[in-house]
Design a protein around this motif. Structure first.
Motif, PDB file in Angstrom:
ATOM      1  N   UNK A 244       0.868  -1.306  -0.084  1.00 18.72           N
ATOM      2  CA  UNK A 244      -0.131  -0.055   0.025  1.00 18.72           C
ATOM      3  C   UNK A 244       0.959   1.292   0.192  1.00 18.72           C
ATOM      4  N   UNK A 245       2.179   1.197  -0.276  1.00 15.89           N
ATOM      5  CA  UNK A 245       2.949   2.501  -0.133  1.00 15.89           C
ATOM      6  C   UNK A 245       2.868   3.159  -1.440  1.00 15.89           C
ATOM      7  N   UNK A 246       3.367   4.537  -1.230  1.00 12.48           N
ATOM      8  CA  UNK A 246       3.389   5.479  -2.191  1.00 12.48           C
ATOM      9  C   UNK A 246       4.837   5.813  -2.425  1.00 12.48           C
ATOM     10  N   UNK A 247       5.411   5.994  -3.472  1.00 14.85           N
ATOM     11  CA  UNK A 247       6.520   6.486  -3.757  1.00 14.85           C
ATOM     12  C   UNK A 247       6.529   7.702  -4.575  1.00 14.85           C
ATOM     13  N   UNK A 248       6.531   9.014  -4.014  1.00 16.31           N
ATOM     14  CA  UNK A 248       6.337  10.302  -4.550  1.00 16.31           C
ATOM     15  C   UNK A 248       7.471  10.399  -5.697  1.00 16.31           C
ATOM     16  N   UNK A 249       8.538   9.969  -5.545  1.00 20.60           N
ATOM     17  CA  UNK A 249       9.709  10.270  -6.433  1.00 20.60           C
ATOM     18  C   UNK A 249       9.438   9.410  -7.630  1.00 20.60           C
ATOM     19  N   UNK A 250       8.720   8.185  -7.577  1.00 22.56           N
ATOM     20  CA  UNK A 250       8.518   7.398  -8.663  1.00 22.56           C
ATOM     21  C   UNK A 250       7.365   7.832  -9.478  1.00 22.56           C
ATOM     22  N   UNK A 310      14.972  13.333   2.518  1.00 22.09           N
ATOM     23  CA  UNK A 310      14.770  13.529   1.181  1.00 22.09           C
ATOM     24  C   UNK A 310      15.952  13.176   0.467  1.00 22.09           C
ATOM     25  N   UNK A 311      15.627  12.565  -0.777  1.00 20.69           N
ATOM     26  CA  UNK A 311      16.870  12.004  -1.636  1.00 20.69           C
ATOM     27  C   UNK A 311      17.280  12.670  -2.895  1.00 20.69           C
ATOM     28  N   UNK A 312      18.294  12.728  -3.255  1.00 20.60           N
ATOM     29  CA  UNK A 312      18.749  13.463  -4.468  1.00 20.60           C
ATOM     30  C   UNK A 312      17.960  13.185  -5.600  1.00 20.60           C
ATOM     31  N   UNK A 313      17.656  11.897  -5.925  1.00 20.56           N
ATOM     32  CA  UNK A 313      17.023  11.647  -7.236  1.00 20.56           C
ATOM     33  C   UNK A 313      15.520  12.134  -7.402  1.00 20.56           C
ATOM     34  N   UNK A 314      14.820  12.067  -6.049  1.00 19.77           N
ATOM     35  CA  UNK A 314      13.516  12.754  -6.094  1.00 19.77           C
ATOM     36  C   UNK A 314      13.325  13.837  -6.489  1.00 19.77           C
ATOM     37  N   UNK A 315      14.274  14.931  -5.930  1.00 16.61           N
ATOM     38  CA  UNK A 315      14.362  16.091  -6.246  1.00 16.61           C
ATOM     39  C   UNK A 315      14.657  16.498  -7.800  1.00 16.61           C
ATOM     40  N   UNK A 316      15.653  15.770  -8.242  1.00 18.55           N
ATOM     41  CA  UNK A 316      15.959  15.691  -9.647  1.00 18.55           C
ATOM     42  C   UNK A 316      14.762  15.213 -10.541  1.00 18.55           C
ATOM     43  N   UNK A 317      14.167  14.309 -10.008  1.00 23.92           N
ATOM     44  CA  UNK A 317      12.810  13.947 -10.952  1.00 23.92           C
ATOM     45  C   UNK A 317      11.814  14.708 -10.781  1.00 23.92           C
ATOM     46  N   UNK A 318      11.694  15.424  -9.631  1.00 25.17           N
ATOM     47  CA  UNK A 318      10.671  16.454  -9.416  1.00 25.17           C
ATOM     48  C   UNK A 318      10.804  17.515 -10.262  1.00 25.17           C
ATOM     49  N   UNK A 319      11.908  18.082 -10.364  1.00 23.80           N
ATOM     50  CA  UNK A 319      11.904  19.203 -11.566  1.00 23.80           C
ATOM     51  C   UNK A 319      11.385  19.030 -12.755  1.00 23.80           C
ATOM     52  N   UNK A 320      12.172  17.829 -13.445  1.00 28.29           N
ATOM     53  CA  UNK A 320      11.582  17.603 -14.706  1.00 28.29           C
ATOM     54  C   UNK A 320      10.002  17.137 -14.513  1.00 28.29           C
ATOM     55  N   UNK A 321       9.446  16.534 -13.884  1.00 32.49           N
ATOM     56  CA  UNK A 321       8.107  16.055 -13.844  1.00 32.49           C
ATOM     57  C   UNK A 321       7.048  17.212 -13.614  1.00 32.49           C
TER      58      UNK A 321
END
Length: 397
Positions: A244-250, A310-321
């Motif tokens: 039931x988890x959510x991955x905001x980065x993904x 907060x992980x580096x890749x989540x911020x990176x993908x967040x900017x693009x998304x």
């Protein structure tokens, strides 16, 4: 084009150069070939660390796309280095696929066939072919695609199984990492299969490959994207959700990446459908945004758990998304999210003195004690984010 967007473009371009400079300097293993398995947050290499196929494939993609974008000869040379090492040392010439890991000196360490790793090899080989036209790279990418189709594809229920032995027998432990559930199908692997297949399709317009991409989009639509527009993460073989988890980065990574995959097909109906879904997914991912501009890693509200680091890749993908959502909607609130994530990234994730990005920060902003380069940290997320952001802004100019 506003001055703020122009300024963001210049800052992101500067950061792209900074990221590349760090990897050019610290990543190559000048003793045993290829690239080190690990470099810590103080830029000291661990010369005994195992070497992973995922890291090497991502490095191949990074320096190939860097050369395509910026044209620096040193990036071409490093792309050559990554290509030769991946093809010579990781590619299984007997059973096809790529090995999971090697020792620091290049000896075979773990010969399991993880489909996630093979997908990244396709991604890297395809990108390298774009800048070189090297037939060996295209042949390797096509062979790996056919291998996934032959051994991993579930023709009964759709999608792909996670892992196998070296010679493609069933295996008990399917997990990508110790943090994952031991389930036969996962969102994460499917996301990177479609990413790899789409990159291959750009250079090899094969009808069966196109249909496989369409089928993968259908899998996401029917099984992986929840009615909430969040991604479900783990599944049994008939696509019952097992977590039931959510991955905001993904969520935010898939929001732009699936839209990009649909665009690559050049089918107007499919692209329009995924424009709509992309916006809904970006809106869902926004639930993880914090007042400081950061995007949370993941949560499982059913278990009353929120992972606040907060992980580096989540911020990176967040900017693009979120920038992709702005391009599609012209809704200023999405662009504001991009600015806020970038400000958080500059303040807390960039190592301004020594280069590269830290793994992340805890909820009190203390640095996470993890490596800057390793099995699971590569230049793929942040360098790709820089280029994707730059190119979207350039289209707005």
């Amino acid at each position: 084009m506003t001055n703020a967007l122009k300024e963001l473009h210049e800052e992101i371009k500067t950061e792209a150069y900074r990221i590349l400079n760090w990897w050019r300097r610290y990543a190559p293993d000048t003793v045993h070939g290829g690239f080190y398995g690990e470099v810590n947050q103080h830029n000291h290499s661990n010369e005994l660390a195992d070497k992973g196929s995922v890291l090497h494939a991502r490095i191949l993609w990074t320096f190939s796309t860097a050369f395509r974008k910026f044209g620096a000869e040193q990036d071409m040379e490093l792309a050559h280095r990554a290509f030769e090492y991946l093809l010579t040392n990781f590619y299984d010439k007997t059973y096809s696929g790529v090995y999971w890991s090697l020792t620091n000196t290049g000896e075979l360490k773990n010969d399991r066939k993880q489909i996630y790793a093979i997908a990244f090899a396709i991604y890297g080989f395809s990108e390298y072919y774009k800048i070189t036209g090297n037939a060996k790279a295209l042949d390797a990418a096509i062979s790996l695609y056919q291998t996934i189709e032959n051994y991993s594809r579930d023709f009964d229920h759709g999608g792909y199984f996670e892992a196998f032995t070296r010679d493609w027998k069933t295996i008990e432990d399917l997990r990508l990492s110790e943090k994952d559930r031991n389930d036969p199908k996962t969102m994460n692997t499917h996301l990177h299969i479609i990413e790899a297949y789409s990159n291959l399709y750009l250079i090899w317009k094969e009808p069966h490959l196109k249909q496989a991409i369409i089928d993968l989009l259908d899998i996401f639509d029917k099984h992986i994207i929840h009615s909430s527009s969040h991604l479900s993460l783990f599944f049994d073989k008939v696509w019952n959700t097992t977590s039931s988890g959510v991955s905001y980065g993904h969520d935010i990574e898939a929001a732009w990446l699936l839209h990009e995959c649909a665009h690559i097909l050049q089918e107007e109906t499919i692209e329009k459908k995924w424009e709509t879904k992309s916006i809904l997914m970006a809106k869902a991912a926004s639930e993880g945004l914090q007042p400081d501009g950061s995007l949370l890693h993941e949560s499982d509200l059913t278990l009353n758990h929120i992972d606040t680091h907060r992980e580096w890749w989540v911020s990176a993908e967040g900017m693009v998304g979120f920038l992709n959502a702005y391009v599609l909607t012209k809704d200023q609130t999405y662009l504001d999210k991009v600015y806020r994530i970038w400000e958080f990234t500059k303040s807390h994730l960039l190592d301004q003195e020594s280069g590269e990005w830290y793994w992340g920060v805890e909820d009190d902003y203390s640095k996470m004690k993890e490596y800057k380069m390793g099995f699971w940290k590569c230049p793929y997320h942040n360098l790709r984010a820089c280029i994707e952001v730059m190119e979207r802004i350039e289209k707005l100019m």
